[in-house]
Scaffold this motif. Structure first.
Motif, PDB file in Angstrom:
ATOM      1  N   LEU A 206       0.813  -1.136   0.028  1.00  0.00           N
ATOM      2  CA  LEU A 206      -0.030  -0.013  -0.093  1.00  0.00           C
ATOM      3  C   LEU A 206       0.896   1.363   0.222  1.00  0.00           C
ATOM      4  O   LEU A 206       0.591   1.973  -0.594  1.00  0.00           O
ATOM      5  CB  LEU A 206      -0.878  -0.054   1.256  1.00  0.00           C
ATOM      6  N   VAL A 207       1.899   1.365   0.907  1.00  0.00           N
ATOM      7  CA  VAL A 207       2.884   2.346   1.045  1.00  0.00           C
ATOM      8  C   VAL A 207       3.539   2.772  -0.372  1.00  0.00           C
ATOM      9  O   VAL A 207       3.634   3.738  -1.006  1.00  0.00           O
ATOM     10  CB  VAL A 207       3.685   2.368   1.974  1.00  0.00           C
ATOM     11  N   HIS A 208       3.854   1.799  -1.034  1.00  0.00           N
ATOM     12  CA  HIS A 208       4.616   1.947  -2.398  1.00  0.00           C
ATOM     13  C   HIS A 208       3.803   2.060  -3.301  1.00  0.00           C
ATOM     14  O   HIS A 208       4.205   2.969  -4.375  1.00  0.00           O
ATOM     15  CB  HIS A 208       5.509   0.553  -2.651  1.00  0.00           C
ATOM     16  N   SER A 209       2.574   1.794  -3.361  1.00  0.00           N
ATOM     17  CA  SER A 209       1.665   2.113  -4.389  1.00  0.00           C
ATOM     18  C   SER A 209       1.248   3.740  -4.262  1.00  0.00           C
ATOM     19  O   SER A 209       1.132   4.259  -5.424  1.00  0.00           O
ATOM     20  CB  SER A 209       0.207   1.155  -4.235  1.00  0.00           C
ATOM     21  N   ILE A 210       1.006   4.139  -3.063  1.00  0.00           N
ATOM     22  CA  ILE A 210       0.704   5.572  -3.048  1.00  0.00           C
ATOM     23  C   ILE A 210       2.068   6.147  -3.487  1.00  0.00           C
ATOM     24  O   ILE A 210       1.864   7.256  -3.925  1.00  0.00           O
ATOM     25  CB  ILE A 210       0.387   5.957  -1.421  1.00  0.00           C
ATOM     26  N   LEU A 211       3.246   5.897  -3.313  1.00  0.00           N
ATOM     27  CA  LEU A 211       4.318   6.462  -3.715  1.00  0.00           C
ATOM     28  C   LEU A 211       4.579   6.571  -5.085  1.00  0.00           C
ATOM     29  O   LEU A 211       4.897   7.554  -5.644  1.00  0.00           O
ATOM     30  CB  LEU A 211       5.687   5.917  -2.948  1.00  0.00           C
ATOM     31  N   TYR A 212       4.356   5.427  -5.682  1.00  0.00           N
ATOM     32  CA  TYR A 212       4.330   5.262  -7.051  1.00  0.00           C
ATOM     33  C   TYR A 212       3.277   6.220  -7.868  1.00  0.00           C
ATOM     34  O   TYR A 212       3.616   6.773  -8.710  1.00  0.00           O
ATOM     35  CB  TYR A 212       3.861   4.052  -7.486  1.00  0.00           C
ATOM     36  N   PHE A 213       2.399   6.289  -7.191  1.00  0.00           N
ATOM     37  CA  PHE A 213       1.043   7.144  -7.826  1.00  0.00           C
ATOM     38  C   PHE A 213       1.510   8.695  -7.761  1.00  0.00           C
ATOM     39  O   PHE A 213       1.105   9.164  -8.700  1.00  0.00           O
ATOM     40  CB  PHE A 213      -0.491   6.800  -7.209  1.00  0.00           C
ATOM     41  N   ALA A 214       1.923   9.070  -6.450  1.00  0.00           N
ATOM     42  CA  ALA A 214       2.263  10.431  -6.336  1.00  0.00           C
ATOM     43  C   ALA A 214       3.267  10.874  -7.189  1.00  0.00           C
ATOM     44  O   ALA A 214       3.432  11.755  -7.859  1.00  0.00           O
ATOM     45  CB  ALA A 214       2.722  10.602  -4.789  1.00  0.00           C
ATOM     46  N   LEU A 215       4.668   9.833  -7.321  1.00  0.00           N
ATOM     47  CA  LEU A 215       5.747  10.293  -8.228  1.00  0.00           C
ATOM     48  C   LEU A 215       5.405  10.266  -9.588  1.00  0.00           C
ATOM     49  O   LEU A 215       5.992  11.205 -10.395  1.00  0.00           O
ATOM     50  CB  LEU A 215       6.790   9.142  -7.791  1.00  0.00           C
ATOM     51  N   ILE A 216       4.514   9.224 -10.054  1.00  0.00           N
ATOM     52  CA  ILE A 216       4.131   9.302 -11.592  1.00  0.00           C
ATOM     53  C   ILE A 216       3.241  10.431 -11.639  1.00  0.00           C
ATOM     54  O   ILE A 216       3.497  11.133 -12.917  1.00  0.00           O
ATOM     55  CB  ILE A 216       3.736   8.023 -11.834  1.00  0.00           C
ATOM     56  N   CYS A 217       2.555  10.932 -10.851  1.00  0.00           N
ATOM     57  CA  CYS A 217       1.585  12.162 -11.194  1.00  0.00           C
ATOM     58  C   CYS A 217       2.509  13.371 -11.266  1.00  0.00           C
ATOM     59  O   CYS A 217       2.529  14.076 -12.131  1.00  0.00           O
ATOM     60  CB  CYS A 217       0.747  12.425 -10.076  1.00  0.00           C
ATOM     61  N   ILE A 218       3.698  13.571 -10.303  1.00  0.00           N
ATOM     62  CA  ILE A 218       4.360  14.656 -10.429  1.00  0.00           C
ATOM     63  C   ILE A 218       5.359  14.574 -11.451  1.00  0.00           C
ATOM     64  O   ILE A 218       5.486  15.793 -12.218  1.00  0.00           O
ATOM     65  CB  ILE A 218       5.541  14.623  -9.121  1.00  0.00           C
ATOM     66  N   PHE A 219       5.894  13.715 -12.208  1.00  0.00           N
ATOM     67  CA  PHE A 219       6.835  13.521 -13.220  1.00  0.00           C
ATOM     68  C   PHE A 219       5.929  13.674 -14.605  1.00  0.00           C
ATOM     69  O   PHE A 219       6.654  14.137 -15.415  1.00  0.00           O
ATOM     70  CB  PHE A 219       7.599  12.261 -13.388  1.00  0.00           C
ATOM     71  N   LEU A 220       4.755  13.103 -14.651  1.00  0.00           N
ATOM     72  CA  LEU A 220       4.126  13.089 -15.955  1.00  0.00           C
ATOM     73  C   LEU A 220       3.279  14.431 -15.931  1.00  0.00           C
ATOM     74  O   LEU A 220       3.109  14.829 -17.044  1.00  0.00           O
ATOM     75  CB  LEU A 220       3.395  12.008 -16.049  1.00  0.00           C
ATOM     76  N   LEU A 221       2.463  14.736 -15.012  1.00  0.00           N
ATOM     77  CA  LEU A 221       1.552  15.905 -14.907  1.00  0.00           C
ATOM     78  C   LEU A 221       2.349  17.307 -14.639  1.00  0.00           C
ATOM     79  O   LEU A 221       2.158  18.110 -15.310  1.00  0.00           O
ATOM     80  CB  LEU A 221       0.422  15.748 -14.147  1.00  0.00           C
ATOM     81  N   ALA A 222       2.971  17.325 -13.736  1.00  0.00           N
ATOM     82  CA  ALA A 222       3.759  18.504 -13.336  1.00  0.00           C
ATOM     83  C   ALA A 222       4.991  18.903 -13.932  1.00  0.00           C
ATOM     84  O   ALA A 222       5.068  19.890 -14.323  1.00  0.00           O
ATOM     85  CB  ALA A 222       3.827  18.630 -11.658  1.00  0.00           C
ATOM     86  N   VAL A 223       5.868  17.904 -13.907  1.00  0.00           N
ATOM     87  CA  VAL A 223       6.986  18.220 -14.610  1.00  0.00           C
ATOM     88  C   VAL A 223       6.850  18.102 -16.328  1.00  0.00           C
ATOM     89  O   VAL A 223       7.501  18.930 -17.121  1.00  0.00           O
ATOM     90  CB  VAL A 223       8.291  17.210 -14.358  1.00  0.00           C
ATOM     91  N   GLY A 224       6.201  17.060 -16.679  1.00  0.00           N
ATOM     92  CA  GLY A 224       6.008  16.759 -18.151  1.00  0.00           C
ATOM     93  C   GLY A 224       7.145  16.219 -18.841  1.00  0.00           C
ATOM     94  O   GLY A 224       7.609  16.724 -19.679  1.00  0.00           O
ATOM     95  N   VAL A 225       7.588  15.072 -18.472  1.00  0.00           N
ATOM     96  CA  VAL A 225       8.886  14.379 -18.957  1.00  0.00           C
ATOM     97  C   VAL A 225       8.334  13.944 -20.386  1.00  0.00           C
ATOM     98  O   VAL A 225       7.235  13.282 -20.513  1.00  0.00           O
ATOM     99  CB  VAL A 225       9.230  13.154 -18.058  1.00  0.00           C
ATOM    100  N   HIS A 226       9.156  14.399 -21.371  1.00  0.00           N
ATOM    101  CA  HIS A 226       9.007  13.664 -22.836  1.00  0.00           C
ATOM    102  C   HIS A 226      10.265  13.386 -23.207  1.00  0.00           C
ATOM    103  O   HIS A 226      11.334  13.981 -23.049  1.00  0.00           O
ATOM    104  CB  HIS A 226       8.514  14.930 -23.617  1.00  0.00           C
ATOM    105  N   VAL A 227      10.070  12.109 -23.888  1.00  0.00           N
ATOM    106  CA  VAL A 227      11.560  11.465 -24.608  1.00  0.00           C
ATOM    107  C   VAL A 227      11.031  11.053 -26.024  1.00  0.00           C
ATOM    108  O   VAL A 227      10.034  10.229 -26.126  1.00  0.00           O
ATOM    109  CB  VAL A 227      11.745  10.104 -23.681  1.00  0.00           C
ATOM    110  N   TYR A 228      11.442  11.751 -26.963  1.00  0.00           N
ATOM    111  CA  TYR A 228      11.017  11.344 -28.303  1.00  0.00           C
ATOM    112  C   TYR A 228      11.845  10.502 -28.958  1.00  0.00           C
ATOM    113  O   TYR A 228      13.150  10.836 -29.008  1.00  0.00           O
ATOM    114  CB  TYR A 228      10.737  12.826 -29.151  1.00  0.00           C
ATOM    115  N   VAL A 229      11.466   9.595 -29.557  1.00  0.00           N
ATOM    116  CA  VAL A 229      12.457   8.384 -30.401  1.00  0.00           C
ATOM    117  C   VAL A 229      11.947   8.236 -31.657  1.00  0.00           C
ATOM    118  O   VAL A 229      10.761   8.254 -31.758  1.00  0.00           O
ATOM    119  CB  VAL A 229      12.651   7.023 -29.549  1.00  0.00           C
ATOM    120  N   GLY A 230      12.835   8.151 -32.630  1.00  0.00           N
ATOM    121  CA  GLY A 230      12.291   8.077 -34.123  1.00  0.00           C
ATOM    122  C   GLY A 230      12.416   9.320 -34.695  1.00  0.00           C
ATOM    123  O   GLY A 230      13.104  10.210 -34.584  1.00  0.00           O
ATOM    124  N   SER A 231      12.078   8.962 -35.903  1.00  0.00           N
ATOM    125  CA  SER A 231      12.473  10.156 -36.919  1.00  0.00           C
ATOM    126  C   SER A 231      11.115  10.724 -37.437  1.00  0.00           C
ATOM    127  O   SER A 231       9.767  10.319 -37.249  1.00  0.00           O
ATOM    128  CB  SER A 231      13.271   9.553 -38.119  1.00  0.00           C
TER     129      SER A 231
END
Length: 70
Positions: A45-70
């Motif tokens: 439960l603790v690790h799931s809550i940490l995972y959800f919080a960190l993925i929200c921060i990285f994807l929504l707040a920071v907006g991490v983008h990695v573009y691969v391909g041409s």
């Protein structure tokens, strides 16, 4: 071009936050245990809550983008 940022962030966080693999919060004898390969319902439960919080921060707040391909 495809955006691989969300996939990369999710995989890295899943590996780092798997309970008992690298770290476990809370541990069986202590608050934090390292590499014990055991888990409990509370630590899942603790690790799931940490995972959800960190993925929200990285994807929504920071907006991490990695573009691969041409």
């Amino acid at each position: 071009m495809s955006d691989w940022g969300p996939v990369f962030v999710a995989v890295v966080l899943f590996i780092l936050l798997t309970p008992g693999l690298l770290i476990q919060i809370p541990g069986r004898q202590r608050l934090v245990e390292f590499g014990n390969f055991q888990t409990s319902g509370v630590s899942i439960l603790v690790h799931s809550i940490l995972y959800f919080a960190l993925i929200c921060i990285f994807l929504l707040a920071v907006g991490v983008h990695v573009y691969v391909g041409s």
